[in-house]
Enzyme design. Structure first.
Site, mmCIF file in Angstrom:
data_model
loop_
_atom_site.group_PDB
_atom_site.id
_atom_site.type_symbol
_atom_site.label_atom_id
_atom_site.label_comp_id
_atom_site.label_asym_id
_atom_site.label_seq_id
_atom_site.Cartn_x
_atom_site.Cartn_y
_atom_site.Cartn_z
ATOM 1 N N THR A 87 -6.288 -0.647 1.647
ATOM 2 C CA THR A 87 -5.727 0.488 2.359
ATOM 3 C C THR A 87 -6.823 1.553 2.390
ATOM 4 O OG1 THR A 87 -4.836 1.280 0.273
ATOM 5 C CG2 THR A 87 -3.312 0.111 1.717
ATOM 6 N N ASP A 126 -8.094 -8.156 -2.437
ATOM 7 C CA ASP A 126 -7.306 -7.019 -1.955
ATOM 8 C C ASP A 126 -7.629 -5.846 -2.877
ATOM 9 O OD1 ASP A 126 -5.423 -5.072 -1.535
ATOM 10 O OD2 ASP A 126 -3.714 -6.431 -1.419
ATOM 11 N N ARG A 143 -3.444 7.251 5.884
ATOM 12 C CA ARG A 143 -2.624 6.092 5.559
ATOM 13 C C ARG A 143 -2.964 4.970 6.544
ATOM 14 N NH1 ARG A 143 1.264 5.722 2.020
ATOM 15 N NH2 ARG A 143 0.458 7.689 1.258
ATOM 16 N N GLU A 164 -5.671 -1.534 23.271
ATOM 17 C CA GLU A 164 -5.665 -2.929 22.814
ATOM 18 C C GLU A 164 -7.024 -3.575 23.035
ATOM 19 O OE1 GLU A 164 -3.080 -1.606 24.355
ATOM 20 O OE2 GLU A 164 -1.202 -2.680 23.895
ATOM 21 N N TYR A 208 -3.768 4.295 24.514
ATOM 22 C CA TYR A 208 -3.637 2.857 24.220
ATOM 23 C C TYR A 208 -5.003 2.189 24.309
ATOM 24 C CZ TYR A 208 1.127 1.215 23.528
ATOM 25 O OH TYR A 208 2.340 0.911 22.998
ATOM 26 N N LYS A 239 -5.784 5.389 -0.657
ATOM 27 C CA LYS A 239 -5.615 5.514 -2.116
ATOM 28 C C LYS A 239 -6.888 6.164 -2.679
ATOM 29 C CE LYS A 239 -2.263 1.742 -2.525
ATOM 30 N NZ LYS A 239 -2.299 0.823 -1.385
HETATM 31 N N1 DSN Z 1 2.657 1.011 -2.589
HETATM 32 C C1 DSN Z 1 1.352 0.638 -3.061
HETATM 33 C C2 DSN Z 1 1.111 1.088 -4.457
HETATM 34 O O1 DSN Z 1 1.678 2.077 -4.823
HETATM 35 O O2 DSN Z 1 0.370 0.449 -5.185
HETATM 36 C C3 DSN Z 1 1.066 -0.793 -2.925
HETATM 37 O O3 DSN Z 1 1.464 -1.200 -1.668
#
Ligand code: DSN
Length: 446
Positions: free
Chosen positions: A237, A210, A246, A48, A46, A240
Site C-alpha cells: 500500500t 507484500d 491511500r 484506462e 478517465y 502506511k
Molecule cells: N488494514 C491493514 C492493516 O491495518 O494492517 C491491512 O490491510
C-alpha cells in the site's frame, strides 16, 4: 450548494486527529501536497490503459518530457501521462525495481492482480496464516482469493519469527506457484535470502513480497528490500509507513513490454503480465488524482529526511516496546525490529484486546485489537492489540514521549481491571490532548 454536513464531519475528523495520538501501525499523516493532489481536478479524468514507458531511468524532467505513443483508450491524456510516468519512475528508483504499476486502488487490489497475472484457478500459494500475522488477501477463508486459488499456510514459531523449516517443507510438498512473504502483524525482519533459496527449488515459483506495512522502512533503508534478494514482485500500500495517499503499488523485476500484447507465461515477463492483470484484468479506470499524490509521496520518500524519519520510526518502536515491557506488558516475539508491537493482553492484564482498544479510545489513543499466534478467542475480540510508531514519528514524537504513552497504556489497563477509578479517564484524556496539540499534523488545516 455546500454540503455542510459532510464539511463539518471532515472538520470534526481533523480535530479528532489533532487532539489524539495515532498508534495504529498501518496509519500515518500525509503532507499538504499529498492532500492537495488528491483534492484536484485529476479526479475528473478517465485514463484506462498506460502511458508510454519511455525515459523512466532519467531525471524527473526527462521523464516528464519523454515522448512516445501511449497505451490509453481515451483522449486528453497529455498531463495525466506525465504524472503517471513520474510516479512510475520515482517508484522504480525508490525500490530498485525494473517496473512499477501505480494503478492498484489498494493493497488488496495489488495482491489480487498479482494472483491473476500468475495463477490459474486452483493453483497453490504458500502464505503466512492470518492468525500468525498474515493478511486477509493471503488466502483467508472469507476472501475471494481463497475461493479461486488453493492456499497453504506456514506459521510463526514460539519466538515470534517465521518457521522457515516449515516453509521449506511445505514448499517441497506442495510445489506452490507463489511463495508469499509479508505480514500485517509481525515484528521481525524476514530472511529474504532464505526464502529465495527455498523458492528456487520449485520450478516456475513466483517469489512475492507484500511489504505494505514496511515499504517506508525499505525506502528509508532500515528494512531489507526483497527485490534486492531475488524476489520477482513486491506489492505494497502507499499510505502506511510510506506516508502517501491511500492506495496500492506493484513493483517487479523483469522485462517491460507493450501491455497491449500478451507476453509468454515466463517469470521474466511478470512486469507486463501484471500490467495486463491490473488493467483490464481486475480494474477499470485508474485514479489519477491518487496517482499524482503517490508521485508526490515517492518524491518525499526519495529525500534524505525520509531516511531519518524511517530510522526514528524504528527507534521509537524499540523505545516504546521496552517501556511497555517495564510496565508488565507481554510482547509477542519479546520486542520489535520494525515499527510494530503486538501485545498479549490476556497474559499481560487478563483483558481482551477489544476491551483495551475501547478503553484507550476514551482518552484519545487509537490502536487496534488483533489476534496473536494460536489465539483461541474470536477475531472481533481477540487476545491482543497491535500498535506502532509511524504516525507518532511523523508528528515529531521521540523516545521521551514513548515513556509517557506507555504510562497511559498501563493506567488504562489498570482502570480496566478495577485497580484505578474510571474517573481517571477524564484526566488522562486531557493529558493526551495537551501532548497531541504540541505536535501538529503536517497537513489538513482548514
Ligand atoms: N488494514 C491493514 C492493516 O491495518 O494492517 C491491512 O490491510
Amino acid at each position: 450548494m455546500t454540503d455542510k454536513i459532510v464539511a463539518n464531519l471532515i472538520k470534526a475528523e481533523y480535530q479528532r486527529q489533532c487532539e489524539g495520538l495515532e498508534l495504529i501501525p498501518s496509519e500515518n499523516y500525509v503532507s499538504q501536497q499529498v492532500l492537495d493532489s488528491m483534492a484536484s481536478v485529476l479526479t475528473n479524468k478517465y485514463s484506462e490503459g498506460y502511458p508510454n514507458f519511455a525515459a523512466l531511468d532519467g531525471s524527473d524532467d526527462a521523464v516528464v518530457d519523454a515522448t512516445g505513443a501511449d497505451f490509453r483508450y481515451y483522449g486528453g491524456q497529455e498531463n495525466v501521462n506525465k504524472i503517471e510516468r513520474l510516479a512510475i519512475a520515482r517508484a522504480r528508483r525508490l525500490f530498485r525495481a525494473d517496473h512499477a504499476n501505480v494503478q492498484p486502488h489498494s493493497g488488496a487490489q495489488a495482491n489480487n492482480a498479482v494472483y491473476h497475472a500468475w495463477l490459474e484457478p486452483g493453483d497453490t500459494v504458500l502464505a503466512m496464516d492470518l492468525g500468525h500475522g498474515g493478511h486477509l488477501t493471503h488466502g483467508a477463508a472469507v476472501t475471494q482469493s481463497a475461493r479461486i486459488y488453493h492456499f497453504v499456510n506456514y506459521h510463526t514459531r514460539a519466538d515470534g519469527d517465521i518457521d522457515y523449516d516449515e516453509l521449506a517443507r511445505l514448499a517441497q510438498e506442495h510445489r506452490p506457484k507463489i511463495i508469499l512473504v509479508g505480514y500485517s502483524a509481525f515484528t521481525k525482519l524476514p530472511d529474504f535470502a532464505r526464502v529465495v533459496e527455498i523458492g528456487r527449488q520449485v520450478s516456475q515459483c513466483l517469489l512475492m513480497a507484500d511489504m505494505a506495512h514496511v515499504a517506508g522502512l525499505i525506502a528509508g533503508d532500515v528494512h531489507p528490500n526483497p527485490l534486492d534478494f531475488g524476489f520477482h514482485v513486491m506489492t505494497t500500500t502507499t499510505h502506511k509507513t510510506l506516508r502517501g495517499p491511500r492506495g496500492g503499488l506493484i513493483l517487479s523485476k523483469g522485462k517491460v513490454s507493450n501491455p497491449l500484447r500478451r507476453p509468454e507465461y515466463r517469470l521474466e515477463n511478470i512486469p507486463t503480465l501484471i500490467d495486463r492483470a491490473v488493467f483490464p484484468g481486475t480494474q477499470g479506470g485508474p485514479l489519477e488524482h491518487v496517482i499524482a499524490a503517490k508521485a508526490v509521496a515517492f518524491h518525499e520518500a526519495l529525500q534524505p529526511e525520509f531516511k531519518d524519519y524511517a530510522r526514528r520510526v524504528v527507534a521509537n518502536a524499540k523505545s516504546l516496546a521496552i517501556a511497555l515491557q517495564e510496565r508488565g506488558f507481554q510482547l509477542i516475539g519479546g520486542g520489535t525490529e520494525n515499527h510494530l508491537i503486538l501485545i498479549n493482553m490476556i497474559e499481560s492484564y487478563g483483558i481482551d484486546g477489544k476491551t483495551f482498544e475501547r478503553s484507550l479510545d476514551k482518552i484519545g489513543l487509537t490502536l487496534n485489537a488483533n489476534a496473536i499466534p494460536n489465539d483461541t478467542r474470536k477475531a472481533f475480540e481477540p487476545s491482543g492489540v497491535r500498535l506502532g510508531t509511524p504516525a507518532l514519528t511523523t508528528r515529531g514524537l521521540s523516545p521521551a514521549e514513548m515513556e509517557q504513552i506507555a504510562d497511559w497504556l498501563q493506567k488504562c489497563a489498570e482502570i480496566c481491571v478495577g485497580r484505578r477509578d474510571v474517573a481517571e479517564y477524564a484526566v488522562l484524556r486531557e493529558e493526551v490532548r495537551a501532548l497531541a496539540l504540541r505536535f501538529p499534523l503536517p497537513g489538513g488545516a482548514a
